[in-house]
Enzyme design. Structure first.
Site, mmCIF file in Angstrom:
data_model
loop_
_atom_site.group_PDB
_atom_site.id
_atom_site.type_symbol
_atom_site.label_atom_id
_atom_site.label_comp_id
_atom_site.label_asym_id
_atom_site.label_seq_id
_atom_site.Cartn_x
_atom_site.Cartn_y
_atom_site.Cartn_z
ATOM 1 N N GLY A 1 -5.271 3.199 -2.984
ATOM 2 C CA GLY A 1 -6.571 3.843 -3.108
ATOM 3 C C GLY A 1 -6.401 5.336 -3.322
ATOM 4 O O GLY A 1 -7.383 6.067 -3.441
ATOM 5 N N ASP B 1 0.853 -1.173 0.000
ATOM 6 C CA ASP B 1 0.000 0.000 0.000
ATOM 7 C C ASP B 1 0.899 1.236 0.000
ATOM 8 O O ASP B 1 2.102 1.141 0.302
ATOM 9 C CB ASP B 1 -0.881 -0.060 1.259
ATOM 10 C CG ASP B 1 -1.726 1.166 1.447
ATOM 11 O OD1 ASP B 1 -2.311 1.639 0.467
ATOM 12 O OD2 ASP B 1 -1.802 1.657 2.589
ATOM 13 N N ASP C 1 -0.361 5.002 0.978
ATOM 14 C CA ASP C 1 -0.665 5.945 2.053
ATOM 15 C C ASP C 1 -0.512 5.294 3.419
ATOM 16 O O ASP C 1 -1.076 4.221 3.683
ATOM 17 C CB ASP C 1 -2.101 6.473 1.913
ATOM 18 C CG ASP C 1 -2.272 7.336 0.662
ATOM 19 O OD1 ASP C 1 -1.378 7.293 -0.214
ATOM 20 O OD2 ASP C 1 -3.297 8.033 0.554
#
Length: 404
Positions: free
Chosen positions: A276, A187, A189
């Site tokens: 995301g 990921d 963030d």
């Protein structure tokens, strides 16, 4: 050539300990060579300048055994070392089925927490075959080689223990795959970087508090990610596209992130990110870190302004797992040799799809569901979970510096 002993053959365990210096190992074997013994096993460790050298050899004839003992003791005394020689039969007993590597990270690692981990390994029916230190900073990392218990029940038992005593524990099955080429997908963030990118954009739009509140709900799993994404991006409508460059400049790498990626790439691993967040930031990270894969959402920009919408397929919780599978297929790496790293609820499917899922400074719901959790603020500690030592990292950096 004489055959290695079976478990009925008399053997001698020769133990040497004292102040370390060059030539001890060579000297001991020179001494033993006069008796035509076969070497069955060797173990050597140096801790704070003190050596412990254990050698298991076949026992010579009865007549020669006494002379061997006297000669080894005499040689050891001449170097101010201590020697102990123990008669026995055969080699170590065979290790039990089920072998795992247990990595323990402590900041600091206390005797109390080490005792608790060792006791829980014993409770599961496991035996600790070997322990060695992987790193002394930025955390203390040690690895236990454990046999006699299957990996899954051991992982479950130790995860419960670790949560209670404040250390991080990773359990992976032993085998050749640990040395194989792998794929690591993380990921972005709050994992690769310290920030939530949408909050950086929101700060420029004057709606940071509203966006942060929705982000928190989504990360805790209280909101559907796609709904929350559209709600947050809508708040950015009308923002000047020039903000993208400002946000890229504001992004702060997580401590150890560059070391992690650089070391993995040197080892031949392929590395990717799924986010995301937004391609407007991840594309720059991909280029800067020489990543193999990167996929994120894309903010729509029309006439130099953000429209408050995203374009294309949304990268959500299920999407991250889908992308992990796609990256693995493109990289030619089996899923069981993939590693996923993330912190939020929308990373859970990806963590569970990977061969090893690592929750990095994650929310409680994620820590409970992942294979292992790392709760120190250094991303390069993930290297220790893969059996890579701090010395190997530093040596690789030194070689690169020398090459430049």
């Amino acid at each position: 050539m004489s055959a290695l002993p079976n478990n009925d053959v008399p053997t001698l365990l020769v133990k040497i300990f004292g102040k370390d210096r060059p030539g001890i190992t060579a000297g001991l074997f020179d001494t033993l060579a006069a008796y035509a013994v076969d070497v069955v096993d060797i173990e050597q460790v140096v801790t704070r300048g003190r050596i412990v050298l254990c050698v298991l050899v076949t026992e010579p004839t009865v007549a020669a055994a006494g002379e061997l003992r006297a000669t080894v003791h005499s040689w050891a005394e001449s170097l101010k070392l201590q020697a102990e020689i123990i008669s026995g039969v055969g080699d170590n007993r065979p290790r039990g089925s089920g072998r795992s590597h247990v990595t323990v990270l402590g900041h600091p690692l206390t005797a109390e927490s080490t005792a608790a981990i060792a006791a829980r390994i014993t409770d599961t029916g496991g035996n600790i075959d070997r322990i060695f230190r992987l790193a002394k900073y930025p955390v203390t990392a040690v690895e236990f080689a454990v046999s006699g218990v299957e990996t899954e029940p051991l992982r479950t038992a130790l995860a419960l223990e670790a949560a209670g005593i404040g250390v991080d524990v990773a359990v992976v099955s032993a085998g050749l795959h640990r040395r194989a080429q792998r794929l690591v997908v993380m990921d972005v963030d709050s994992t690769l970087i310290q920030d939530e990118v949408i909050e950086l954009f929101a700060a420029h739009a004057g709606c940071e508090a509203e966006v942060a509140a929705v982000t928190e709900q989504a990360m805790r799993g209280e909101l559907d990610f796609e709904q929350s994404l559209h709600a947050r991006v809508a708040l950015l409508k009308g923002l000047d596209a020039g903000v993208v460059e400002k946000v890229r400049a504001e992004v702060r790498m997580t401590p150890g992130a560059r070391t992690l990626v650089r070391t993995l790439k040197r080892l031949g691993y392929q590395v990717g990110v799924v986010s995301g967040g937004f391609t407007q930031v991840t594309d720059a990270l991909k280029e800067e870190l020489s990543l193999d894969f990167a996929q994120a959402n894309t903010l729509e920009i029309v006439d130099g302004k953000l429209t408050g919408r995203v374009v294309g397929e949304v990268v959500d919780r299920a999407g991250k797992a889908r992308l992990l599978r796609r990256f693995a297929a493109e990289a030619g790496v089996p899923l069981d040799q993939t590693v996923a790293i993330g912190d939020g609820a929308n990373d859970l499917d990806m963590l569970n799809t990977a061969g090893l899922g690592v929750a990095f400074n994650a929310k409680p719901v994620v820590r409970q569901a992942a294979d292992t959790a790392v709760n120190v603020p250094f991303l390069d500690t993930v290297l220790y979970l893969l059996g890579i030592t701090r010395e190997e990292v530093e040596a690789a950096d030194g070689d690169a510096d020398h090459a430049h």
